[in-house]
Design a protein around this motif. Sequence first.
Motif, short mmCIF file in Angstrom:
data_model
loop_
_atom_site.label_atom_id
_atom_site.label_comp_id
_atom_site.label_asym_id
_atom_site.label_seq_id
_atom_site.Cartn_x
_atom_site.Cartn_y
_atom_site.Cartn_z
N TYR A 23 0.86 -1.18 0.00
CA TYR A 23 0.00 0.00 0.00
C TYR A 23 0.90 1.23 0.00
O TYR A 23 2.10 1.14 0.34
N HIS A 55 -3.68 3.71 8.18
CA HIS A 55 -4.20 2.43 8.69
C HIS A 55 -3.78 2.22 10.15
O HIS A 55 -4.61 1.97 11.01
N ARG A 109 -8.41 6.41 -0.01
CA ARG A 109 -8.70 5.07 -0.53
C ARG A 109 -9.47 5.13 -1.85
O ARG A 109 -9.21 4.36 -2.77
N TYR A 124 -14.86 -0.22 6.79
CA TYR A 124 -15.02 1.21 6.52
C TYR A 124 -16.41 1.69 6.97
O TYR A 124 -16.54 2.78 7.53
N HIS A 133 -10.58 -9.82 11.11
CA HIS A 133 -9.52 -9.22 10.27
C HIS A 133 -8.13 -9.69 10.76
O HIS A 133 -7.30 -10.15 9.98
N ARG A 163 2.19 -6.10 2.92
CA ARG A 163 1.47 -5.11 2.12
C ARG A 163 1.12 -3.88 2.94
O ARG A 163 0.97 -2.79 2.40
C1 HEM Z 1 -9.01 -1.05 14.57
C2 HEM Z 1 -8.23 -1.92 13.94
C3 HEM Z 1 -8.15 -2.08 12.43
C4 HEM Z 1 -8.97 -1.59 11.45
C5 HEM Z 1 -10.21 -0.73 11.59
C6 HEM Z 1 -8.42 -2.06 10.17
C7 HEM Z 1 -8.96 -1.78 8.93
C8 HEM Z 1 -8.44 -2.18 7.72
C9 HEM Z 1 -9.00 -1.89 6.42
C10 HEM Z 1 -10.29 -1.09 6.18
C11 HEM Z 1 -8.20 -2.43 5.48
C12 HEM Z 1 -8.38 -2.36 3.96
C13 HEM Z 1 -7.46 -1.30 3.44
C14 HEM Z 1 -7.87 -0.78 2.08
O1 HEM Z 1 -7.89 -1.55 1.11
O2 HEM Z 1 -8.15 0.41 2.02
C15 HEM Z 1 -7.11 -3.08 6.18
C16 HEM Z 1 -6.07 -3.76 5.56
C17 HEM Z 1 -5.11 -4.47 6.24
N1 HEM Z 1 -4.98 -4.57 7.61
FE1 HEM Z 1 -6.14 -3.71 8.99
N2 HEM Z 1 -7.30 -2.82 10.42
C18 HEM Z 1 -7.10 -2.86 11.79
C19 HEM Z 1 -6.11 -3.52 12.46
C20 HEM Z 1 -5.18 -4.33 11.87
C21 HEM Z 1 -4.21 -5.15 12.57
C22 HEM Z 1 -4.07 -5.25 14.11
C23 HEM Z 1 -3.48 -5.80 11.62
C24 HEM Z 1 -2.36 -6.81 11.83
C25 HEM Z 1 -2.54 -7.95 12.40
C26 HEM Z 1 -3.96 -5.39 10.32
C27 HEM Z 1 -3.45 -5.79 9.12
C28 HEM Z 1 -3.91 -5.42 7.87
C29 HEM Z 1 -3.33 -5.86 6.61
C30 HEM Z 1 -2.13 -6.78 6.43
C31 HEM Z 1 -4.09 -5.27 5.60
C32 HEM Z 1 -3.90 -5.45 4.07
C33 HEM Z 1 -4.80 -6.57 3.62
C34 HEM Z 1 -4.75 -6.77 2.13
O3 HEM Z 1 -3.73 -6.47 1.55
O4 HEM Z 1 -5.74 -7.22 1.56
N3 HEM Z 1 -5.00 -4.50 10.51
N4 HEM Z 1 -7.29 -2.93 7.54
#
Ligand code: HEM
Length: 196
Positions: A9, A17, A69, A97, A158, A176
């Motif tokens: 990203y 994020h 986004r 979202y 998630h 990513r």
């Molecule tokens: C309040 C906590 C969190 C929220 C609201 C959240 C929300 C999101 C959202 C909406 C996306 C999609 C991004 C996009 O395409 O615009 C995303 C992607 C991602 N998040 Fe989170 N996230 C949170 C916590 C975490 C945590 C704790 C981790 C790690 C364990 C994590 C790892 C990732 C990864 C690796 C992606 C990329 C996934 C992909 O490439 O398809 N997130 N997150």
Amino acid sequence: MVAAAYPRYTTVAIVLHWLIALLLLGQFAFGLALEDIPRGTPARGYYVNLHKSSGILIGLLILLRLGWRLTHRPPPLPETTPGWQRTAARISHILLYACMLALPLSGYLASNFSRHGIKFFNVVHWMPWGPDDKTWYAIFNGTHHLAALLLALLVTVHVLAVAKHMLIDRDGLLLRMWPCRGKPAGQVPAHQPVEN
Ligand code: HEM
Ligand code: HEM
């Protein structure tokens, strides 16, 4: 290398994020802690207004993130990603979202259908623009509760999905969204055998 197989990203998307994830975690705990402060006391008014004020700022950051986004494509998933995983990721990201928007919006609307309005950081009093209406307040407050619950559930799923990619598939998905280019601790590239 996994990093090459997984385009990242943009830096802005990564910073937003992780910043929003941390802020939401704190705001969620703050909201739960409010439940312990007796209603009708000065302390409750003070802390509820702090919660409202920080929530509005987080809401603005979330709008900024959504704007970013919508104008920047996420990196493509590897071609080998099964169709159902693409769909699951898409649906869960849309729901994340939606909850991120619904939480500050429902809190803001509830505050404007109550005579209290919002005292921004307990300094500036924003008078409510809506009537003091118990039914509308209950609807928006109920939405706030529900969105908080749903967000907790979605974030759990998630994180479990990311853990599955890292520990079972070992495909480096976290890279990513990881702030630096290097391998996160414990990451094993997909094509290397694991030694026990
Ligand atoms: C309040 C906590 C969190 C929220 C609201 C959240 C929300 C999101 C959202 C909406 C996306 C999609 C991004 C996009 O395409 O615009 C995303 C992607 C991602 N998040 Fe989170 N996230 C949170 C916590 C975490 C945590 C704790 C981790 C790690 C364990 C994590 C790892 C990732 C990864 C690796 C992606 C990329 C996934 C992909 O490439 O398809 N997130 N997150
Ligand atoms: C930005 C993210 C936000 C999160 C994650 C969040 C989370 C929470 C949580 C977990 C609670 C306790 C359980 C519940 O009543 O649902 C709560 C309560 C509350 N929130 Fe938020 N909130 C956010 C934003 C806001 C905003 C922007 C406002 C108002 C402008 C607001 C107003 C309130 C009020 C008044 C309560 C107490 C409700 C009651 O006790 O009946 N929140 N929030």
